[in-house]
Design an enzyme around this catalytic site. Structure first.
Site, short mmCIF file in Angstrom:
data_model
loop_
_atom_site.label_atom_id
_atom_site.label_comp_id
_atom_site.label_asym_id
_atom_site.label_seq_id
_atom_site.Cartn_x
_atom_site.Cartn_y
_atom_site.Cartn_z
N ASP A 503 0.84 -1.19 0.00
CA ASP A 503 0.00 0.00 0.00
C ASP A 503 0.88 1.24 0.00
OD1 ASP A 503 -2.14 -1.67 0.22
OD2 ASP A 503 -2.35 -1.45 2.40
N ASP A 505 1.18 3.70 1.87
CA ASP A 505 1.09 4.40 3.15
C ASP A 505 2.31 4.07 4.01
OD1 ASP A 505 0.69 1.81 3.94
OD2 ASP A 505 -1.42 2.06 4.46
#
Ligand code: TSJ
Length: 641
Positions: A503, A505
């Site tokens: 991801d 993030d």
């Protein structure tokens, strides 16, 4: 000065000579990015270093000025300022004639390799908005200024009396040439320190006047190589004090220092005329063969290796060895090889280094018998481990391992169909749900998926045994199936691309760093060969009417907004929010995806950062983070494509 007028008239003509540099800057300084920008500083500093090596001056300072220019100053003899045989001032020749540099060095001296391409002052001038040179010698201070924009060469100005000597060059990089003109204080310090380590007794000062509070660092070492070695191994546990050897053969001066630590990597930092030879070369070959020879000779004559025993191999001998090898090669026989000229080609360097190191090391081994025996026992253990790994691999080739391997991999790895490793890709996917989409969306002919559950083990802090017990890493090792640690062989890898897909993030970045740490420490050839990639998933899905498209950065989203007006934007928080088709289209399909290739830009910096940031000395980590505010991947790992 009657010639003054003539200089001005002809200056346009003269500076035109530098146009070729401005047209193709890459050919002269490698690149026009941050790396090329910093290269300008070292082109200039190398001149001051040459002066110091030849015995003139002991202080070199680099100042990053408020206006974005950089000043380099030394206390050497001062560059020649008289009339050159061509009828113009020598300073003008040095700064306007390509490749003029060589003529001004004293004969028979050692010269630094002059950076990557050995070009010099005129190239820095060509790529600067303006450049000023000040020379103090013979009791006077003189100055000359060059302006590229206005195509002007100033006359030689007399600034009055002085009782010091030395050269000062101040230049302002041209923002029309470079993609960035922001000098990085830390980058400059790091390199200045490296030079100071190699130049015992010379003080290198770096000053940053751009921030509100002026920062300044001075590096000066009495015994540079030992200090350098201590610096390189400070985050490890040494098995001995640093050893220094030096000598001279065939006109080549050799200095080296080495130390064993308790981990099993081998690190050799080699330099030729103070410039790092990142790809090694003949001097490194000579060093390594001498080391192996001297150790085997000692082991035989002292009965550590019996008649029936095989010789220790180079890799066994160098397990856990950190070395610095610094050689000075006279200019006449200096030759570099390879695309980046980071490899010494001079054939004499091999025999010279071999002769000096074999001789001095044999002597050291005899003199330090107790340590020698302890080190050789460690090397013999390494040899036994290597033999065991080889036997295991042979067994595997004969089919014994496959069943065990299959057991470890079953249920986790979704393998690809082809057996052709050259076209196979392994995706390491964060989380089971994204792993599921990836399994559905992939092209199963050549793409394999390995979902990773939870956090990856921080391999900087654990032993080989713990790694083998860790399910995630054990699966990864068996999927790649090319060994691990010193026995890792990238050519045996089941895949030509290992692609990390997480991801976008903080957690995803953390997983990337943990995986890269593992690859860096245990499968480094994968990184050296450029086989590790990071997949770039989109951040947004943009819909307008029936049309959809994906944006990978905020800038891209802004651009699409400008173009299409009112749009519907969906922000992807994780890979799991994409269905199988979307994941294929955006991130996995070779025709449309973007991959970042991860490489090792500077082995030493990368090694230091990995050991400091991921290691077990928390106090050092805290200090490093305090000193270096932010940690970006780009600083350690080259991002190519
Ligand atoms: F890059 C550069 F050329 F602009 C430059 C050169 C920049 C800086 C900061 C320093 C120097 C430099 C050159 N420092 N020291 C010297 N030394 C000489 O040019 C020099 C002086 C005298 C003699 C001699 O044989 O008498 C020889 C040399 C090479």
């Amino acid at each position: 000065m009657t010639e003054t007028q003539r200089y001005d008239d002809s200056s346009i003509q003269i500076l035109k000579g530098l146009e070729s540099v401005r047209k193709r800057p890459g050919m002269y300084i490698g690149s026009t990015d941050s790396r090329g920008l910093h290269h300008l500083i070292w082109e200039i500093v190398d001149n001051s270093i040459d002066e110091a090596i030849n015995g003139y001056g002991r202080k070199i300072s680099i100042t990053l000025e408020e206006d974005g220019s950089c000043t380099v100053q030394d206390d050497g003899r001062g560059m020649p300022t008289g009339m050159h045989e061509s009828g113009v001032n020598t300073l003008q020749v040095i700064f306007t004639v390509l490749h003029a540099g060589g003529k001004f060095t004293s004969e028979g001296g050692y010269k630094t390799a002059g950076g990557l391409h050995g070009v010099g002052a005129s190239v820095v001038n060509a790529l600067s908005e303006w450049l000023e040179v000040e020379v103090a010698h013979d009791g006077r201070l003189v100055r000359m200024r060059f302006e590229h924009g206005d195509q002007k060469i100033g006359k030689l100005e007399d600034l009055g009396r002085t009782n010091r000597t030395g050269s000062t060059v101040r230049f302002k990089p041209d923002p029309a040439i470079f993609t960035t003109v922001d000098f990085k204080f830390d980058t400059v310090c790091e390199r200045a320190r490296e030079k100071a380590f190699l130049l015992s007794g010379i003080a290198m000062t770096v000053t940053d006047k751009r921030s509100r509070r002026t920062a300044s660092e001075t590096y000066c070492y009495d015994d540079g190589l030992t200090a350098y070695l201590n610096y390189l191994t400070e985050d490890r546990t040494p098995m001995m004090n640093p050893v220094k050897l030096s000598g001279e053969s065939q006109g080549i001066k050799i200095e080296c220092a080495f130390q064993y630590t308790d981990d099993y990597q081998e690190n050799t930092y080699s330099f030729v005329n103070l410039v790092r030879t990142i790809d090694g070369g003949t001097h490194e070959v000579g060093y390594k063969s001498a080391f192996t020879k001297a150790v085997n000779d000692y082991a035989r004559t002292h009965g550590l290796l019996k008649e029936k025993d095989k010789n220790l191999e180079g890799g066994d001998v160098r397990e856990g060895l950190t070395s610095i090898l610094s050689v000075s090669v006279p200019e006449e026989i200096l030759q570099f090889e390879g695309q980046t000229k980071g490899k010494l080609g001079t054939p004499q360097a091999k025999s010279a280094v071999d002769a000096v190191v074999a001789d001095k090391l044999a002597y050291w081994l005899e003199e330090n018998g107790e340590q020698s025996v302890r080190l050789i026992r460690k090397m013999m253990k390494a040899a036994m481990a290597r033999e065991a790994a080889r036997r295991a691999r042979d067994d595997a080739r004969k089919g014994k391992k496959t069943t065990r391997n299959e057991k470890i991999l079953s249920g986790k790895l979704a393998p690809a169909q082809t057996r052709d490793a050259a076209h196979k890709e392994l995706f390491l996917v964060e989380g089971d749900s994204a792993g599921g989409s990836a399994k559905q969306g992939r092209d199963s002919r050549y793409q394999a998926i390995l979902p990773l559950r939870g956090k990856v083990l921080n391999t900087e802090k654990c032993t080989m045994g713990e790694i083998e017990k860790n399910l995630e890493l054990n699966t990864l090792i068996h999927a790649i199936d090319a060994g691990v640690g010193p026995s890792f062989d990238y050519q045996a890898s089941n895949y030509s691309k290992i692609i990390i897909m997480t991801d976008a993030d903080d957690d995803g970045s953390h997983i990337q760093i943990l995986l890269l740490t593992f690859f860096y420490r245990y499968m480094r050839p994968l990184l050296e060969q450029g086989m590790v990639y990071i997949a770039l998933p989109p951040l947004y899905k943009v819909t307008k009417g029936k049309q959809t498209q994906y944006c990978y950065t905020d800038d891209e989203l802004d651009a699409v907004r400008k173009k299409l007006g009112r749009i519907e934007v969906q922000r992807y928080k994780g890979l799991g929010e994409m269905n199988a088709t979307q994941l294929w289209e955006t991130t996995m399909d070779p025709a449309s995806r973007t991959l970042i290739r991860v490489g090792i830009q500077d082995e030493m910096l990368a090694d230091k950062r990995v050991s400091v940031l991921m290691g077990d000395k928390a106090d050092r980590r805290r200090k490093w983070i305090e000193d270096n505010i932010s940690f970006t991947l780009e600083d350690d790992f080259k991002v190519d494509a």
